[in-house]
Design an enzyme around this catalytic site. Structure first.
Site, mmCIF file in Angstrom:
data_model
loop_
_atom_site.group_PDB
_atom_site.id
_atom_site.type_symbol
_atom_site.label_atom_id
_atom_site.label_comp_id
_atom_site.label_asym_id
_atom_site.label_seq_id
_atom_site.Cartn_x
_atom_site.Cartn_y
_atom_site.Cartn_z
ATOM 1 N N GLU A 166 -28.666 36.000 76.091
ATOM 2 C CA GLU A 166 -28.181 36.402 77.406
ATOM 3 C C GLU A 166 -28.591 35.340 78.421
ATOM 4 O OE1 GLU A 166 -28.113 40.425 78.176
ATOM 5 O OE2 GLU A 166 -28.119 40.263 80.352
ATOM 6 N N ARG A 167 -27.605 34.821 79.134
ATOM 7 C CA ARG A 167 -27.836 33.761 80.141
ATOM 8 C C ARG A 167 -28.462 32.516 79.516
ATOM 9 N NH1 ARG A 167 -24.267 36.248 83.123
ATOM 10 N NH2 ARG A 167 -24.892 38.354 83.705
ATOM 11 N N ASN A 209 -32.758 43.499 77.708
ATOM 12 C CA ASN A 209 -31.750 44.503 77.356
ATOM 13 C C ASN A 209 -31.892 44.701 75.846
ATOM 14 O OD1 ASN A 209 -30.663 44.642 80.017
ATOM 15 N ND2 ASN A 209 -29.633 42.695 79.621
ATOM 16 N N LYS A 286 -37.614 46.950 80.407
ATOM 17 C CA LYS A 286 -36.620 47.092 81.470
ATOM 18 C C LYS A 286 -36.111 48.523 81.372
ATOM 19 C CE LYS A 286 -32.029 45.368 82.865
ATOM 20 N NZ LYS A 286 -31.031 44.280 82.718
ATOM 21 N N GLU A 290 -29.928 48.658 85.674
ATOM 22 C CA GLU A 290 -28.635 48.187 85.170
ATOM 23 C C GLU A 290 -28.192 48.940 83.913
ATOM 24 O OE1 GLU A 290 -28.386 43.676 86.859
ATOM 25 O OE2 GLU A 290 -29.186 43.869 84.842
ATOM 26 N N ARG A 323 -41.004 46.087 84.174
ATOM 27 C CA ARG A 323 -40.251 45.318 85.176
ATOM 28 C C ARG A 323 -39.889 46.161 86.399
ATOM 29 N NH1 ARG A 323 -35.293 43.003 83.560
ATOM 30 N NH2 ARG A 323 -35.630 40.904 84.337
ATOM 31 N N ARG A 339 -29.654 46.669 98.338
ATOM 32 C CA ARG A 339 -30.205 46.405 97.005
ATOM 33 C C ARG A 339 -31.573 45.723 97.101
ATOM 34 N NH1 ARG A 339 -27.317 42.679 92.333
ATOM 35 N NH2 ARG A 339 -29.235 42.107 91.283
ATOM 36 N N ASP A 368 -31.872 38.510 92.975
ATOM 37 C CA ASP A 368 -31.712 38.163 91.565
ATOM 38 C C ASP A 368 -31.630 36.657 91.329
ATOM 39 O OD1 ASP A 368 -31.381 38.471 88.912
ATOM 40 O OD2 ASP A 368 -29.484 39.515 88.981
ATOM 41 N N GLU A 396 -29.124 30.654 85.536
ATOM 42 C CA GLU A 396 -27.962 31.548 85.580
ATOM 43 C C GLU A 396 -27.138 31.387 86.855
ATOM 44 O OE1 GLU A 396 -29.108 35.656 85.297
ATOM 45 O OE2 GLU A 396 -27.123 36.391 85.853
ATOM 46 N N HIS A 523 -25.781 35.421 96.326
ATOM 47 C CA HIS A 523 -24.919 36.166 95.403
ATOM 48 C C HIS A 523 -23.433 35.989 95.700
ATOM 49 C CE1 HIS A 523 -24.375 38.750 92.075
ATOM 50 N NE2 HIS A 523 -25.627 39.188 92.069
ATOM 51 N N TRP A 545 -22.450 44.858 93.761
ATOM 52 C CA TRP A 545 -22.158 43.744 92.864
ATOM 53 C C TRP A 545 -21.191 42.746 93.523
ATOM 54 C CZ3 TRP A 545 -21.267 47.091 87.809
ATOM 55 C CH2 TRP A 545 -22.516 47.461 87.286
HETATM 56 C C1 BDP Z 1 -29.516 39.479 85.879
HETATM 57 C C2 BDP Z 1 -28.708 39.008 84.721
HETATM 58 C C3 BDP Z 1 -28.666 39.996 83.591
HETATM 59 C C4 BDP Z 1 -30.077 40.444 83.253
HETATM 60 C C5 BDP Z 1 -30.750 40.989 84.487
HETATM 61 C C6 BDP Z 1 -32.216 41.330 84.252
HETATM 62 O O1 BDP Z 1 -27.401 38.741 85.173
HETATM 63 O O2 BDP Z 1 -28.052 39.364 82.506
HETATM 64 O O3 BDP Z 1 -30.060 41.408 82.239
HETATM 65 O O4 BDP Z 1 -30.749 40.011 85.492
HETATM 66 O O5 BDP Z 1 -33.051 40.557 84.702
HETATM 67 O O6 BDP Z 1 -29.787 38.354 86.647
HETATM 68 O O7 BDP Z 1 -32.522 42.347 83.664
#
Ligand code: BDP
Length: 703
Positions: A166-167, A209, A286, A290, A323, A339, A368, A396, A523, A545
């Site tokens: 991821e990323r 995740n 986490k 999300e 987190r 947010r 973020d 990212e 963002h 978002w």
């Molecule tokens: C965001 C990312 C996502 C991550 C999330 C996180 O876009 O992919 O899962 O943070 O930190 O920046 O949990």
């Protein structure tokens, strides 16, 4: 060169330096044969063989040292050492992970002493000595005594069990889950060496995740195989866990943290892990973030959840890193929500309610991982909770591995942010170090490492791994000094290379801020992939978002009002800090539109209107990339062709994409403001619609 060797290249030294080093590196005397001491001796041999063309011999235990021996001494110093008392004094101050390195004499002959209170200190000291040598320091001039400021210095891999990352912009995961635990890629050892050279001492192997399966016996065995490779290098393994794991594995009927059957399941799972990985570090979580499950699904709070896991790990001395990256949609559609304010709102009331082995992990900023954010207000608000700083080393929101952006500057800016404690200065770094109440936290970096040959996807992204590790060791280090170290080791310790490379690196972060999100904007990146400009997006399922939610530009003005007239998120900072950010006149220009919604004709400190200034920032960002490109071209004679061409191509792409960002944003904001372009400004190359239509679900086709 293909970049695989990172900053541990150990290339041959110039002749004069070789002679001096050869005399100072005739043999290695090591205390005993533990895996970590073996790793230290092996690294010294490898480094010296590279720099000298000849590796020093091993001096057997009890044999007389000869002139030029490198003496590794753990806790007890060898007899016959000239300045044993001074060394003992130094050792008393470097703790369990630090080291002392100095030239001295043993039995009358000159030696290099690498001393520490533990095996890992010897390994860190060996790497530190080799770093100085690679930078061209004469052996006689090296005298070091150092220790890490934080006990917890970890990388977070967002690596999935199917090996996607991821990323991640550097290929597949380095963890070959399919082949583990029986097939061990030698790359794991090189990964451990690189991290140990910086002092990184923890690795969370999988994505936040997380999947339930990571706690299955098969994956615990795979993680154990990695732990076996990393252990001699002082790196503990941690796992990200999914809140609902026992429920999903159908081993409990609920995941409620207060249900005894759930707690018992986690305790059994912890016992099982520690049977296979005796020094397992613990869990990263986490939860209720999300869409991830969490204790709130059962009406419990984050402390209930974290403490339940902490109690399962406590008998084994494991920790929970919980987190604070949480934000939910507003409960009612017309409720004003910010947010940026939500993590504080949820976590501040829980300060002091976490068990001792829980640390709360907070992203550097409240949104973020943007090109620039003010430090997260939680850093000044949780005196009774140890905090872990979470930086994102993978870029990212900063152009992936394509754009050259040195993150040392970003990390330093956050670590030095003054949160204030009462009337005292209190930097974020001091908060992490426990200066407020003795609650010592840590630091985590979302890794940019993958299976690509050069590890990070581009040469200059190696610098971000390096800078993260160096600042994790010592958050007070200067990002420019770190850049110099990195450039000297990665290219050559030659001012003709180091000076221009460092100059490029030091301007690169401000450049990306200018061409992506100047003056506190944030963002505005394309949906999902977060690559390229999309300030116009307004149709995503959740309001928070959408880029339009963050910049709020219309014909009257631009920016997010976080003052008392708006979301009042500013009140989450200490009073002195809040006062400064509450007034546009005292808000630093780089945070202006983060905290304020202002009319387009607002007068900036330099007398220009906000609109003129904003456009100037975009232009400046593009011009800075052009300057970086020109600088790199001048380096052609000094850099090997392969790395030179790769960087040159990436900079050319960055130049195209900086212009794309500038043009798209100016076209859009001009459309919103209805204002003419300031005099002398070049019009965007294309009409707004062209940029809006750039859709690239798979890869950008632009430029
Ligand atoms: C965001 C990312 C996502 C991550 C999330 C996180 O876009 O992919 O899962 O943070 O930190 O920046 O949990």
């Amino acid at each position: 060169e293909d970049g695989y060797d990172l900053w541990l290249r150990y290339r041959a030294l110039p002749a004069a330096q070789k002679t001096a080093l050869a005399a100072a590196a005739t043999g290695i005397a090591a205390p005993d044969d533990t895996p970590t001491v073996r790793a230290a001796a092996a690294e010294l041999k490898r480094g010296l063989a590279g720099m000298l063309g000849r590796a020093p011999d091993a001096i057997p235990a009890n044999a007389k040292v000869r002139a030029g021996t490198i003496v590794l001494a753990r806790a007890t110093l060898p007899a016959g050492l000239a300045d044993a008392d001074a060394v003992r004094r130094d050792l008393a101050s470097v703790g369990s992970e630090g080291y002392v390195v100095r030239r001295t004499r043993q039995d009358g002959v000159p030696v290099t002493l690498i001393a520490a209170n533990s095996d890992i200190g010897l390994l860190y000291g060996s790497f530190a000595w080799l770093r100085q040598l690679q930078l061209g320091t004469a052996p006689d001039g090296i005298a070091l005594a150092d220790k890490p400021a934080l006990p917890l210095r970890v990388l977070n891999h967002w690596d999935n069990l199917d090996r996607t990352v991821e990323r991640g912009y550097a290929g597949e995961s380095i963890w070959n889950w399919w082949e583990l635990p029986n097939i061990i890629d030698p790359r794991y050892t090189d990964y451990a060496r690189a991290n140990a050279s910086l002092g990184i001492n923890g690795s969370v192997l999988n994505n936040v995740n997380a999947k339930a399966e990571v706690l299955s016996p098969a994956f615990i065995a795979k993680a154990a195989a990695i732990a076996n490779v990393l252990r001699p290098y002082g790196i503990r393994v941690y796992l990200s866990v999914r809140w609902s794991t026992p429920l999903e594995l159908k081993e409990t009927k609920t995941a409620d943290p207060l249900d005894p059957a759930v707690a018992a399941w986690w305790a059994r799972k912890a016992d099982e892990i520690y049977r296979t990985i005796p020094d397992f570090g613990g869990f990263l979580v986490k939860a209720n973030s999300e869409g991830q499950p969490g204790p709130q699904d059962y009406g419990r709070n984050h402390a209930d959840g974290a403490n339940m896991l902490a109690r399962a790990l406590a008998p084994h001395k494991g920790i929970v890193m919980w987190r604070a990256f949480v934000y939910s949609p507003p409960a009612h559609p017309n409720q004003v929500s910010d947010r940026a304010a939500q993590a504080y709102d949820q976590f501040k009331p829980l300060d002091g309610k976490f068990d001792k082995n829980v640390l709360v992990q907070v992203k550097n900023g409240a949104i973020d991982f943007q090109p620039r954010e003010p430090a997260h207000p939680l850093f000044g608000a949780m005196p009774d909770t140890p905090l872990v700083m979470e930086f994102q080393v993978t870029k990212e929101y900063l152009g992936f591995a394509t754009h050259l952006v040195y993150l040392g500057s970003l990390f330093q800016e956050t670590l030095r942010f003054d949160t204030r404690a009462g009337n005292q200065p209190m930097t974020v770094a001091r908060v992490l170090e426990g200066a407020q109440d003795g609650r010592v936290g840590g630091i985590a970096g979302v890794a940019n490492i993958g299976s690509s040959r050069n590890w990070t996807g581009s040469t200059f992204d190696q610098a971000n791994w390096y800078a993260y590790g160096r600042l994790a060791w010592n958050p007070d280090l200067d990002s420019r000094a770190i850049a110099r170290e990195w450039a000297g080791q990665t290219f050559a310790p030659d001012a003709r290379v180091v000076d221009p490379v460092v100059a490029m690196m030091m301007r690169s972060r401000e450049a990306v801020v200018d061409y992506m999100t100047p003056l506190g904007l944030h963002h505005m990146m394309g949906t999902g992939h977060h690559y390229g400009p999309a300030p116009w997006v307004d149709d995503l399922a959740r309001a928070d978002w959408n880029p339009v939610y963050y910049h709020r530009a219309d014909k009257n003005g631009i920016g997010f009002d976080r003052t008392a007239k708006g979301s009042n998120a500013v009140a989450q900072y200490a009073p002195e800090v809040a006062r400064r950010f509450a007034d546009p006149a005292t808000t630093p220009p780089e945070f202006l539109l983060w905290f304020h919604h202002l009319p387009w004709d607002y007068r900036m400190p330099d007398g220009r209107t906000l609109w003129t200034d904003l456009v100037a920032h975009y232009d400046h960002g593009v011009a800075e990339v052009a300057a970086m490109q020109a600088e790199w071209q001048r380096l052609r004679p000094f850099v090997d062709a392969r790395r030179f061409d790769d960087v040159a191509q990436r900079l050319a792409q960055q130049q195209r994409e900086a212009a794309w960002w500038r043009d798209a944003c100016i076209a859009y904001f001009q459309h919103q403001s209805g204002l003419p372009l300031p005099a002398g400004v070049r019009a965007p190359a294309q009409p707004l619609d062209y940029y809006r239509k750039q859709a690239f679900p798979f890869a950008p086709g632009h430029g």
